[in-house]
Design an enzyme around this catalytic site. Structure first.
Site, mmCIF file in Angstrom:
data_model
loop_
_atom_site.group_PDB
_atom_site.id
_atom_site.type_symbol
_atom_site.label_atom_id
_atom_site.label_comp_id
_atom_site.label_asym_id
_atom_site.label_seq_id
_atom_site.Cartn_x
_atom_site.Cartn_y
_atom_site.Cartn_z
ATOM 1 N N ARG A 122 0.759 -0.839 -0.383
ATOM 2 C CA ARG A 122 0.192 0.335 -0.083
ATOM 3 C C ARG A 122 0.652 1.134 0.130
ATOM 4 O O ARG A 122 0.376 2.560 0.684
ATOM 5 C CB ARG A 122 -0.672 -0.411 1.226
ATOM 6 C CG ARG A 122 -2.071 -0.826 1.043
ATOM 7 C CD ARG A 122 -2.962 -0.723 2.267
ATOM 8 N NE ARG A 122 -3.739 -2.143 2.012
ATOM 9 C CZ ARG A 122 -4.030 -2.913 3.297
ATOM 10 N NH1 ARG A 122 -2.903 -2.901 3.970
ATOM 11 N NH2 ARG A 122 -4.346 -4.436 3.482
ATOM 12 N N LYS A 144 2.269 11.779 -11.109
ATOM 13 C CA LYS A 144 1.194 10.296 -12.369
ATOM 14 C C LYS A 144 2.346 9.502 -12.780
ATOM 15 O O LYS A 144 3.572 8.744 -12.984
ATOM 16 C CB LYS A 144 1.230 10.948 -13.686
ATOM 17 C CG LYS A 144 0.053 12.357 -13.665
ATOM 18 C CD LYS A 144 -0.599 12.700 -14.668
ATOM 19 C CE LYS A 144 -1.599 13.651 -15.289
ATOM 20 N NZ LYS A 144 -2.012 13.557 -16.219
ATOM 21 N N GLU A 186 8.395 18.003 -25.637
ATOM 22 C CA GLU A 186 7.238 18.537 -23.940
ATOM 23 C C GLU A 186 8.193 19.557 -23.545
ATOM 24 O O GLU A 186 7.459 20.533 -23.677
ATOM 25 C CB GLU A 186 8.241 17.800 -23.509
ATOM 26 C CG GLU A 186 7.051 16.388 -23.124
ATOM 27 C CD GLU A 186 5.686 15.727 -22.520
ATOM 28 O OE1 GLU A 186 5.469 17.021 -21.966
ATOM 29 O OE2 GLU A 186 4.917 14.699 -23.200
ATOM 30 N N LYS A 230 6.480 22.650 -14.922
ATOM 31 C CA LYS A 230 4.998 21.650 -14.520
ATOM 32 C C LYS A 230 5.123 21.559 -13.005
ATOM 33 O O LYS A 230 4.340 21.242 -12.329
ATOM 34 C CB LYS A 230 6.667 20.609 -14.556
ATOM 35 C CG LYS A 230 5.677 19.276 -14.325
ATOM 36 C CD LYS A 230 5.303 18.675 -15.344
ATOM 37 C CE LYS A 230 4.337 17.269 -14.547
ATOM 38 N NZ LYS A 230 4.441 15.663 -15.340
ATOM 39 N N GLU A 240 -4.754 17.206 -10.645
ATOM 40 C CA GLU A 240 -5.698 17.124 -12.457
ATOM 41 C C GLU A 240 -7.573 18.026 -12.212
ATOM 42 O O GLU A 240 -7.935 17.185 -12.573
ATOM 43 C CB GLU A 240 -5.549 16.394 -13.076
ATOM 44 C CG GLU A 240 -6.225 17.071 -14.642
ATOM 45 C CD GLU A 240 -4.738 15.578 -15.449
ATOM 46 O OE1 GLU A 240 -4.220 15.522 -15.246
ATOM 47 O OE2 GLU A 240 -5.732 15.636 -16.732
ATOM 48 N N ARG A 244 -4.191 21.661 -14.183
ATOM 49 C CA ARG A 244 -2.893 20.265 -14.572
ATOM 50 C C ARG A 244 -3.335 20.044 -15.443
ATOM 51 O O ARG A 244 -2.910 19.565 -16.250
ATOM 52 C CB ARG A 244 -2.651 19.017 -13.140
ATOM 53 C CG ARG A 244 -2.208 18.529 -13.878
ATOM 54 C CD ARG A 244 -1.620 17.095 -12.118
ATOM 55 N NE ARG A 244 -0.500 16.366 -13.111
ATOM 56 C CZ ARG A 244 0.240 15.744 -12.697
ATOM 57 N NH1 ARG A 244 -0.230 15.784 -10.967
ATOM 58 N NH2 ARG A 244 0.789 14.960 -12.480
ATOM 59 N N ASN A 248 -1.232 18.496 -20.712
ATOM 60 C CA ASN A 248 -1.710 17.307 -21.381
ATOM 61 C C ASN A 248 -2.046 17.929 -23.269
ATOM 62 O O ASN A 248 -2.616 17.674 -24.125
ATOM 63 C CB ASN A 248 -3.371 16.958 -21.381
ATOM 64 C CG ASN A 248 -3.089 16.756 -20.270
ATOM 65 O OD1 ASN A 248 -2.043 15.253 -19.607
ATOM 66 N ND2 ASN A 248 -4.619 16.184 -19.388
ATOM 67 N N HIS A 251 -1.629 16.252 -26.080
ATOM 68 C CA HIS A 251 -1.722 15.194 -25.617
ATOM 69 C C HIS A 251 -2.950 13.809 -26.001
ATOM 70 O O HIS A 251 -2.900 12.992 -25.900
ATOM 71 C CB HIS A 251 -1.714 14.787 -24.332
ATOM 72 C CG HIS A 251 0.138 15.415 -23.600
ATOM 73 N ND1 HIS A 251 0.707 15.656 -23.661
ATOM 74 C CD2 HIS A 251 0.775 14.557 -23.103
ATOM 75 C CE1 HIS A 251 1.735 15.821 -23.234
ATOM 76 N NE2 HIS A 251 2.120 15.014 -23.105
ATOM 77 N N HIS A 255 -2.049 11.085 -27.816
ATOM 78 C CA HIS A 255 -2.351 9.849 -27.470
ATOM 79 C C HIS A 255 -3.061 8.910 -28.521
ATOM 80 O O HIS A 255 -2.884 7.378 -27.994
ATOM 81 C CB HIS A 255 -3.408 9.152 -25.867
ATOM 82 C CG HIS A 255 -2.368 9.990 -24.695
ATOM 83 N ND1 HIS A 255 -2.945 10.305 -23.409
ATOM 84 C CD2 HIS A 255 -1.391 9.998 -24.630
ATOM 85 C CE1 HIS A 255 -2.053 10.213 -22.522
ATOM 86 N NE2 HIS A 255 -1.023 10.515 -23.320
ATOM 87 N N HIS A 268 6.470 8.753 -27.610
ATOM 88 C CA HIS A 268 4.943 9.351 -27.022
ATOM 89 C C HIS A 268 5.690 11.413 -27.299
ATOM 90 O O HIS A 268 5.150 11.667 -27.816
ATOM 91 C CB HIS A 268 5.518 9.555 -25.655
ATOM 92 C CG HIS A 268 4.459 9.592 -24.831
ATOM 93 N ND1 HIS A 268 3.368 10.262 -24.982
ATOM 94 C CD2 HIS A 268 4.876 11.250 -24.255
ATOM 95 C CE1 HIS A 268 2.272 11.519 -23.848
ATOM 96 N NE2 HIS A 268 4.018 11.745 -23.676
#
Lengths: 366, 366
Positions: A122, A144, A186, A230, A240, A244, A248, A251, A255, A268
């Site tokens: 955990r 993330k 990026e 960032k 997010e 945030r 993206n 993206h 994606h 990517h």
């Protein structure tokens, strides 16, 4: 030359340390963080060959008990099955809750290590030592973590923060040039969404397409400014809920392109570059952004050696359908991040279907 | 008769609603929580047959769009493979970040639903509707979610809080008596570690071994006091940095027994009962607890119809070895929670190996 940035979050705080030869001090830096003695170093075979001994030496000298687990390189190994093998390694090394997983590698290694650390017992500690430009400026900061589902990228994951991000720019010497350019995508993104001055510096520079040709001072500026951007965004919106999402930019469509080409055709960063060009055109067509600025963006992308076109074999309809499974979908509507001026974007789900389809089609032949 | 308890955590807060026929109001209660419209109801075939329609009706009437995913009953399905099937169902129902997974079932369903919700799209909403006594008083409160690793229980998981815990005591009518008694083990645990008055009420009562024989007023008291104890502990220590570990009373050895018998011979509550008897003996032998109180505990456990002996086929050495893989191991030392007086325990890793071995042996023949 060295910089230390601090990321403050409601629950936790951590530092991003940027300095040449940082890898050799990872042990002493971690020793100051009140972590347990056991470390599981996670990397891929290529990276481990270059830097594994240095990192293990630095950790051992500082008193850590290190085991190593390797995952084959490549997005296609970013799966739950790979995470299960990390769990087995964690069990074999008898990691405890105070133990630490160290990610030595690019974004794939970082995302997977973070997810494994988030979900083993955990949640145990983890440290990011990114070795790709993409991971340095993006993946390693912000918490993330996750793996891909056969149907979509990063659908499985968690928000989980590292205890330290340790960036050593000199390791970029062993990064393939295509990967270097992927990271630059990026960096350009931060210029467009957050930092117009960074954008201007990039426009004025030469040799952006490889580690060998880029000015080393500019490279450090790029690392610091990108991580600052960032960290600033993430500090304001860790999970997010709103702001945030601007990270993206490029993206959403990126994606879809990656996913539909099985993560094989474009990497990517290239997908993000393609997505930014498309988003720029969307913004221009919706009169949110001037065509002149959109063209400056596209020129910088081209000049960095990044692609701008959607692969021709993809059907417009399948791209649109894949967009619907994106994590950013809200109430069935796809969210887009669109520039309004250099350094600023807005979030909108008001993109008419015919405008979207037109831009996708146009980006396949442009 | 109804009670609403509030769990306040640094990051979040949620309510535990306890009332007969609560299942019929799940839709209206969830409607007040600002959740998205899509719900994935997760249950097992037995429970779903009893209560699936009622819950779906209540949710649909309140405007939710519900899909159902079933997982076969049993601890042996508490695996990452089952979670992957939940992911597939989440994808098929096109869940979004604002969507909700509802756990309708016992602890296994609750733990798995929580883990799936924690890790799908990096975290969506979830609601607990526990249908076993064990889940009501323990598993559904506190945010521990996860699945088993072949080598150990709950080694894979996350801390992730529900948006609501909805308890309807009348559903216990369909719970097998053995499962009811398993829940009573956790109730007795709260008496020993936290609430001496609850312990005394249990000692004075009759008919504790089944829903049919227990006084319905006492049952409500049990639910409220157990959830209060758990909520109080969890509020002070969400991530188990210290205090929360007391909830593991009886669990250290209990987990080892469950794991070594492949989760087939004894259920979780029975394992905890056995673990409490052993912990009581350890505490008495180390002069932390009076033998008289330890015997009162054992008598209450017996009178509730719960087992007290470690299965005879297990070797002492394999039990001790399994303890070493427990999540609660720190710096190689196994942590035990030991009573000092009724309503109070201490955490210690100072248990001599020969005392531990002696108690394990003694508990196999006692």
């Amino acid at each position: 030359m060295a910089a230390v940035l601090r990321v403050d979050l409601p629950d936790t705080a951590y530092e991003i340390a940027i300095a040449p030869q940082n890898l050799d001090t990872i042990g002493t830096q971690m020793a100051g963080l009140n972590l347990g003695k056991k470390v599981l170093l996670i990397s891929n075979p290529e990276i481990e060959q270059f830097y594994g001994d240095r990192v293990r030496d630095a950790l051992s000298t500082a008193g850590f008990n290190v085991a190593t687990h390797l995952i084959p390189a490549g997005e296609e190994y970013k799966t739950l099955a790979s995470i299960e093998q990390v769990y087995d390694a964690a069990l074999a090394h008898r990691l405890e809750r105070s133990s630490t997983m160290v990610a030595l590698g690019g974004g794939v290694i970082g995302d997977m290590t973070g997810f494994a650390a988030a979900t083993w017992l955990r949640g145990i500690n983890f440290v990011q030592a990114p070795t790709s430009l993409l991971a340095m400026v993006d993946a390693s900061v912000g918490g993330k973590t996750g793996v891909n589902h056969p149907q979509g990228k990063n659908l499985i994951g968690a928000f989980y923060q590292p205890k330290l991000v340790l960036i050593d720019p000199t390791v970029l010497a062993t990064l393939p040039p295509r990967e270097f350019r992927a990271g630059m995508a990026e960096v350009i993104k931060y210029g467009v969404i957050w930092d117009a001055d960074l954008f201007a510096q990039l426009e004025a520079a030469e040799g952006l397409s490889s580690y060998e040709t880029i000015d080393s001072q500019l490279l450090e500026t790029i690392l610091v400014r990108s991580c600052q951007a960032k960290a600033a965004v993430v500090s304001q919106d860790e999970k997010e809920a709103g702001l945030r999402a601007i990270l993206n930019y490029g993206h959403t469509l990126g994606h879809a392109v990656e996913s539909l080409t099985q993560y094989r055709l474009v990497n990517h960063g290239e997908a993000v570059a393609i997505g930014m060009v498309a988003a720029g055109q969307l913004a221009a067509q919706l009169d949110l952004w001037t065509t002149a600025e959109a063209e400056r963006q596209d020129k910088l992308i081209t000049q960095t050696g990044l692609p701008t076109q959607i692969p021709g074999q993809l059907a417009v309809a399948e791209i649109v359908d894949t967009l619907q499974t994106d994590k950013k979908v809200k109430a069935g509507k796809v969210q887009f991040i669109l520039p309004t001026t250099l350094g600023q974007v807005k979030i909108t789900d008001q993109v008419p279907a015919e405008v979207l389809a037109g831009v996708i089609q146009n980006c396949q032949v442009c």
